[in-house]
Design a protein around this motif. Structure first.
Motif, PDB file in Angstrom:
ATOM      1  N   GLY A  37     -11.593 -16.648 -34.730  1.00 26.05           N
ATOM      2  CA  GLY A  37     -10.271 -16.340 -34.206  1.00 26.05           C
ATOM      3  C   GLY A  37      -9.442 -15.546 -35.189  1.00 26.05           C
ATOM      4  O   GLY A  37      -8.672 -14.662 -34.799  1.00 26.05           O
ATOM      5  N   ASP A  38      -9.595 -15.842 -36.477  1.00 28.48           N
ATOM      6  CA  ASP A  38      -8.857 -15.105 -37.498  1.00 28.48           C
ATOM      7  C   ASP A  38      -9.277 -13.637 -37.526  1.00 28.48           C
ATOM      8  O   ASP A  38      -8.444 -12.746 -37.696  1.00 28.48           O
ATOM      9  N   ARG A  57      -7.608 -12.055 -34.509  1.00 29.27           N
ATOM     10  CA  ARG A  57      -6.172 -11.846 -34.712  1.00 29.27           C
ATOM     11  C   ARG A  57      -5.921 -10.670 -35.646  1.00 29.27           C
ATOM     12  O   ARG A  57      -4.967  -9.906 -35.460  1.00 29.27           O
ATOM     13  N   ARG A  69      -4.087 -13.741 -26.562  1.00 22.87           N
ATOM     14  CA  ARG A  69      -3.892 -14.617 -27.729  1.00 22.87           C
ATOM     15  C   ARG A  69      -4.553 -15.972 -27.509  1.00 22.87           C
ATOM     16  O   ARG A  69      -5.202 -16.512 -28.413  1.00 22.87           O
ATOM     17  N   GLU A  70      -4.396 -16.519 -26.309  1.00 24.27           N
ATOM     18  CA  GLU A  70      -5.005 -17.820 -25.999  1.00 24.27           C
ATOM     19  C   GLU A  70      -6.532 -17.743 -26.074  1.00 24.27           C
ATOM     20  O   GLU A  70      -7.195 -18.640 -26.617  1.00 24.27           O
ATOM     21  N   ASP A 130      -7.598 -17.393 -29.734  1.00 22.10           N
ATOM     22  CA  ASP A 130      -7.386 -18.649 -30.467  1.00 22.10           C
ATOM     23  C   ASP A 130      -8.497 -19.652 -30.209  1.00 22.10           C
ATOM     24  O   ASP A 130      -8.886 -20.411 -31.102  1.00 22.10           O
ATOM     25  N   ARG A 131      -9.017 -19.666 -28.994  1.00 22.24           N
ATOM     26  CA  ARG A 131     -10.034 -20.673 -28.694  1.00 22.24           C
ATOM     27  C   ARG A 131     -11.416 -20.320 -29.252  1.00 22.24           C
ATOM     28  O   ARG A 131     -12.363 -21.087 -29.095  1.00 22.24           O
ATOM     29  N   PRO A 165     -11.092 -21.301 -35.722  1.00 21.07           N
ATOM     30  CA  PRO A 165     -10.284 -20.763 -36.835  1.00 21.07           C
ATOM     31  C   PRO A 165     -10.907 -19.554 -37.518  1.00 21.07           C
ATOM     32  O   PRO A 165     -10.197 -18.618 -37.868  1.00 21.07           O
TER      33      PRO A 165
END
Length: 347
Positions: A41-42, A45, A30-31, A34-35, A38
């Motif tokens: 990363g989306d 995710r 996840r980390e 996330d980096r 946005p």
């Protein structure tokens, strides 16, 4: 390491090992996602199932579990293997995202594949990013042998890519005759495409746990044999598996014209059933009657028996590797449980 008192059966042991590996690995994943920022990363995710709509974590975490168990086997804490566990999940998911584009598959784990949800360019880019992060998480870990583990990842990924190319090119070759795919060619492809990442998982987990290269090589062999046992079993499932258990239609691989071990072995066996099967698949298997007939001919020619025998042979090799390695009894039991969870799903 102490196992919960409730983890008594093989199934429970396997589930407990997978749970522990997932709990250790997912926060790191996840980390890292996330980096990526946005936008990208989306996309990540979404693929991993971490979006707010309540999707659960994607994947079965078999490869991270192999890494964690290997570290524990050589006397290290499970946390030592986390960089390897995260790295293998990153490259595995990179390959899934790109494979969906190559295969034009619109669904992945019951949802729209990344390329269908976001488009091909972003799917390619998120895959590239995950691949890059995998090497970063290894090399920045500060663990002993991190560079050696990264070299093994590079080798494994080269094998995976070459195996994928071979798998694609197999579909362009005739079913029968001198240019047909041989059993040996198929097994080499399967070892590269399926076995290489399991081999990396086990070897890298051991290395980050402080093991020597020689010990890591033993874990590499364990992973390769487990990967081949898995692929042999998966090939049987692809024809005769129960759709309620596999999520795949019965005779699915025959319907799609896939070159899989039972069919290749049956076609190379000789005899009446083999010859009839060759005529049928060269013409094209389309109707339900033809699919049933093809499956019957594969079995009659010995293709199913051959694939199941090969799965058993590779499982025996896994057991030999485990016997040759010194490790706590609980860890050995977890490895056995993990092996059975991969192979026993056809029984």
């Amino acid at each position: 390491m102490t196992f919960p008192a409730t983890a008594r059966t093989d199934h429970e042991l396997g589930l407990d090992a997978i749970r522990r590996a997932r709990e250790l690995t997912e926060p790191v994943l996840r980390e890292l996602v996330d980096r990526l920022g946005p936008s990208l990363g989306d996309v990540g995710r979404y693929h991993f199932g971490w979006r707010s709509e309540g999707c659960g974590s994607a994947g079965k975490a078999i490869r991270p579990t192999m890494a964690v168990l290997a570290a524990e086997a050589v006397g290290a804490e499970a946390s030592a293997a986390v960089p390897a566990a995260a790295a293998v999940e990153l490259v595995h998911n990179f390959s899934l995202i790109h494979d969906d584009i190559i295969d034009n598959d619109e669904l992945r784990r019951g949802r729209r594949a990344v390329w269908k949800e976001y488009g091909v360019p972003e799917a390619i880019l998120i895959g590239d990013a995950l691949h890059s992060e995998a090497f970063g998480v290894l090399l920045s870990s500060g663990r002993p042998n991190a560079a050696a583990a990264a070299m093994r990842l590079s080798t494994a990924m080269r094998e995976v890519v070459v195996g994928q190319v071979d798998d694609i090119r197999f579909t362009e070759r005739p079913w029968t005759g001198e240019q047909a795919v041989s059993v040996a060619e198929y097994q080499a492809m399967a070892e590269a495409k399926t076995g290489a990442l399991l081999a990396f998982s086990a070897a890298a987990g051991a290395l980050l746990g402080g093991a020597s290269e020689a010990v890591a090589d033993c874990f590499d062999r364990l992973g390769r044999h487990l990967g081949l046992a898995f692929q042999c079993t998966d090939d049987v499932l692809g024809i005769w598996g129960d759709p309620e258990n596999t999520g795949k239609p019965v005779f699915g691989d025959l319907r799609e014209g896939k070159r899989t071990l039972p069919v290749i072995a049956a076609l190379s066996a000789g005899g009446s059933a083999s010859e009839r099967l060759g005529v049928l698949v060269e013409r094209g298997v389309r109707t339900d009657f033809e699919l049933r007939l093809a499956a019957e001919l594969v079995a009659e020619a010995g293709g199913r028996e051959f694939a199941e025998r090969e799965a058993a042979r590779h499982l025996a090799e896994v057991d030999d590797c485990l016997t040759a390695l010194s490790m706590p009894a609980e860890t050995r039991a977890c490895f056995n449980a993990l092996s059975q969870s991969l192979i026993g799903r056809t029984r």
